[in-house]
Design an enzyme around this catalytic site. Structure first.
Site, PDB file in Angstrom:
ATOM      1  N   HIS A  86      27.955  41.674  46.479  1.00 11.81           N
ATOM      2  CA  HIS A  86      28.091  42.609  47.601  1.00 11.81           C
ATOM      3  C   HIS A  86      26.751  43.210  48.056  1.00 11.81           C
ATOM      4  CE1 HIS A  86      32.394  42.406  46.931  1.00 11.81           C
ATOM      5  NE2 HIS A  86      32.217  42.720  45.658  1.00 11.81           N
ATOM      6  N   GLU A 123      28.035  43.118  41.015  1.00 11.52           N
ATOM      7  CA  GLU A 123      28.186  43.876  42.266  1.00 11.52           C
ATOM      8  C   GLU A 123      26.990  43.641  43.183  1.00 11.52           C
ATOM      9  OE1 GLU A 123      30.867  45.702  43.466  1.00 11.52           O
ATOM     10  OE2 GLU A 123      31.844  44.735  41.780  1.00 11.52           O
ATOM     11  N   HIS A 176      33.774  51.339  42.084  1.00 15.41           N
ATOM     12  CA  HIS A 176      33.885  49.905  41.851  1.00 15.41           C
ATOM     13  C   HIS A 176      32.710  49.230  42.535  1.00 15.41           C
ATOM     14  CE1 HIS A 176      36.553  46.012  42.068  1.00 15.41           C
ATOM     15  NE2 HIS A 176      35.335  45.784  41.662  1.00 15.41           N
TER      16      HIS A 176
END
Ligand SMILES: *[C@@H]1O[C@H](CO)[C@@H](O)[C@H](O)[C@H]1NC(C)=O
Ligand SMILES: *[C@@H]1O[C@H](CO)[C@@H](O)[C@H](O)[C@H]1NC(C)=O
Ligand SMILES: *[C@@H]1O[C@H](CO)[C@@H](O)[C@H](O)[C@H]1NC(C)=O
Length: 253
Positions: free
Chosen positions: A119, A115, A66
């Protein structure tokens, strides 16, 4: 005190209290990009598909990435835009191990961009992750080194119509990796007996050494850390109870 003044005092105390609560819970407030650990987040595609009730086409029958998240920090550099060209050489591995499970038929770059921006820009504070190539490359490396799929298989934890005790899964993972993982589930929907296994997190120090996902002495949070604002996921830290580890074919539409 005048009633208006009293109200102001009350309001201020309330604000202060809320503000303190925020600190105590370590929620990311703007400007706070401090973080302590990296979280390698694996998800089980069949559960991802179930969660969004979407007709994923042939979700992978193995745990995929993920993301690689910094806890307690998001969107650390909004001007550092995703550039697919920087990770072009990783494409074959990315498609296999870090696919966009939800939009399986399309181009994964939207997922990778998300992503990275949410992050990666935080994780990139580390030299070892300090570029998009390094971030995604290291994510793939860690995923391969952890080899979660083969470890689970070795432990005899395979998708099944029978349920698993979450404590057994956690203990088994802890015995393999030597650290406490975090395991997340979809709570039972109406008419379902048990929760569904969805996500397995393993945590790393800033030196990229495995570490417990929990802090010493800290009870496990019910709410997943590192994703306070992720409305798309209904995942929660699993209850210490039985869980369904769904075979992919039972979720297909
Ligand atoms: C944010 O990213 C941009 C583009 O890579 C870079 O030039 C800038 O120095 C970064 N800002 C911070 C605060 O790291
Ligand atoms: C995905 O689409 C973007 C443009 O939206 C394009 O630049 C990129 O090459 C495509 N990637 C793949 C893997 O097809
Ligand atoms: C990790 O967790 C285990 C089990 O709770 C504990 O025994 C160990 O001391 C922890 N390690 C660290 C470094 O906190």
């Amino acid at each position: 005190m005048e009633p208006a003044a009293a109200r102001r005092v009350l309001l201020c105390s309330l604000c202060l209290a809320l503000w303190c609560l925020r600190c105590a819970h370590g929620l990311p407030s703007s400007g706070n990009h401090d973080w302590k650990k990296l979280i390698m987040v694996h998800h089980w595609p069949a559960t991802v598909c179930k969660e969004i009730e979407n007709n994923c086409k042939n979700p992978p029958d193995y745990w995929t990435i993920h993301g690689l998240w910094a806890d307690k920090a998001e969107k650390c550099n909004r001007s550092w835009h995703f550039n697919f060209n920087e990770i072009k050489d990783l494409l074959p591995d990315m498609k296999i191990y870090w696919p966009d499970v939800i939009h399986s038929s399309g181009n994964c770059t939207y997922f990778w961009k998300h992503e990275w921006e949410k992050h990666g820009t935080c994780a990139a504070q580390l030299d070892a992750l300090g570029s998009q190539r390094k971030y995604f490359g290291k994510g793939l490396d860690l995923y391969k080194a952890l080899a979660l799929n083969s470890m689970l298989q070795k432990l005899g934890i395979v998708p099944s119509g029978n349920y698993y005790q979450i404590s057994d899964i956690k203990d088994a993972l802890a015995s393999i990796y030597g650290v406490v993982p975090k395991v997340q589930c979809l709570p039972p929907k109406q008419g379902e007996e048990v929760q569904t296994l969805g996500q397995i997190e393993l945590c790393f120090t800033k030196d990229l050494q495995l570490r417990n996902c929990t802090e010493p002495g800290e009870p496990e949070a019910r709410r997943p850390e590192g994703q306070p604002a992720q409305p798309a996921t209904g995942l929660e830290v699993c209850e210490d109870a039985p869980a369904f580890y769904p075979p992919p074919e039972e979720i297909k539409h």
